[in-house]
Design an enzyme around this catalytic site. Sequence first.
Site, PDB file in Angstrom:
ATOM      1  CD  GLN A 118     -14.167  23.969 -21.052  1.00 52.35           C
ATOM      2  OE1 GLN A 118     -15.242  23.421 -20.955  1.00 52.35           O
ATOM      3  NE2 GLN A 118     -13.121  23.396 -21.573  1.00 52.35           N
ATOM      4  CG  PHE A 119      -9.317  26.736 -16.095  1.00 52.03           C
ATOM      5  CD1 PHE A 119      -8.035  27.103 -16.454  1.00 52.03           C
ATOM      6  CD2 PHE A 119      -9.587  25.392 -15.871  1.00 52.03           C
ATOM      7  CE1 PHE A 119      -7.031  26.153 -16.576  1.00 52.03           C
ATOM      8  CE2 PHE A 119      -8.596  24.440 -15.984  1.00 52.03           C
ATOM      9  CZ  PHE A 119      -7.310  24.822 -16.347  1.00 52.03           C
ATOM     10  CB  THR A 120      -9.420  25.413 -21.003  1.00 49.39           C
ATOM     11  OG1 THR A 120     -10.725  24.937 -21.314  1.00 49.39           O
ATOM     12  CG2 THR A 120      -8.745  24.486 -20.004  1.00 49.39           C
TER      13      THR A 120
END
Length: 145
Positions: A78-80
């Site tokens: 989850q890069f966010t």
Amino acid sequence: MKALLQRVAEASVRVGDETIAAIGPGLVVLLGVARDDTERQAGRLAERTLAARLFPSDSHPMDRSVLDVGGEVLAVSQFTLAADTKKGNRPGFATAARAEVAEPLYDLYCAALTGGGGCVQTGRFGTDMQVSLVNDGPVTIILEA
């Protein structure tokens, strides 16, 4: 590196019409990798994930780890989670690791979970996924490396 841990009764990940991973009771881990994160941090964060006492015992509401209860882990990139939200209304992602750095660290984190005794399912890195879960408690915490 950040891991958002959610204690769940069940969870699954779909890509398109296909369910690619599903677990029963355990933890969903959303893993965010920043550009300066290291292999050492990934391994340490996996150890901390498996040791986190988020499950109840007979005497305390948060006294046992996912390993203690025989739970499963669903790890999703989850890069966010690496977003910069300090100013403005739109998150910035300059601090997030590029895919060629983040994917090996995500894979290492997942391998360390498995090596530490965890029963691990994974999402598919870099793919648009639909994550479904039933948060138990709810219990949600963030671990940082």
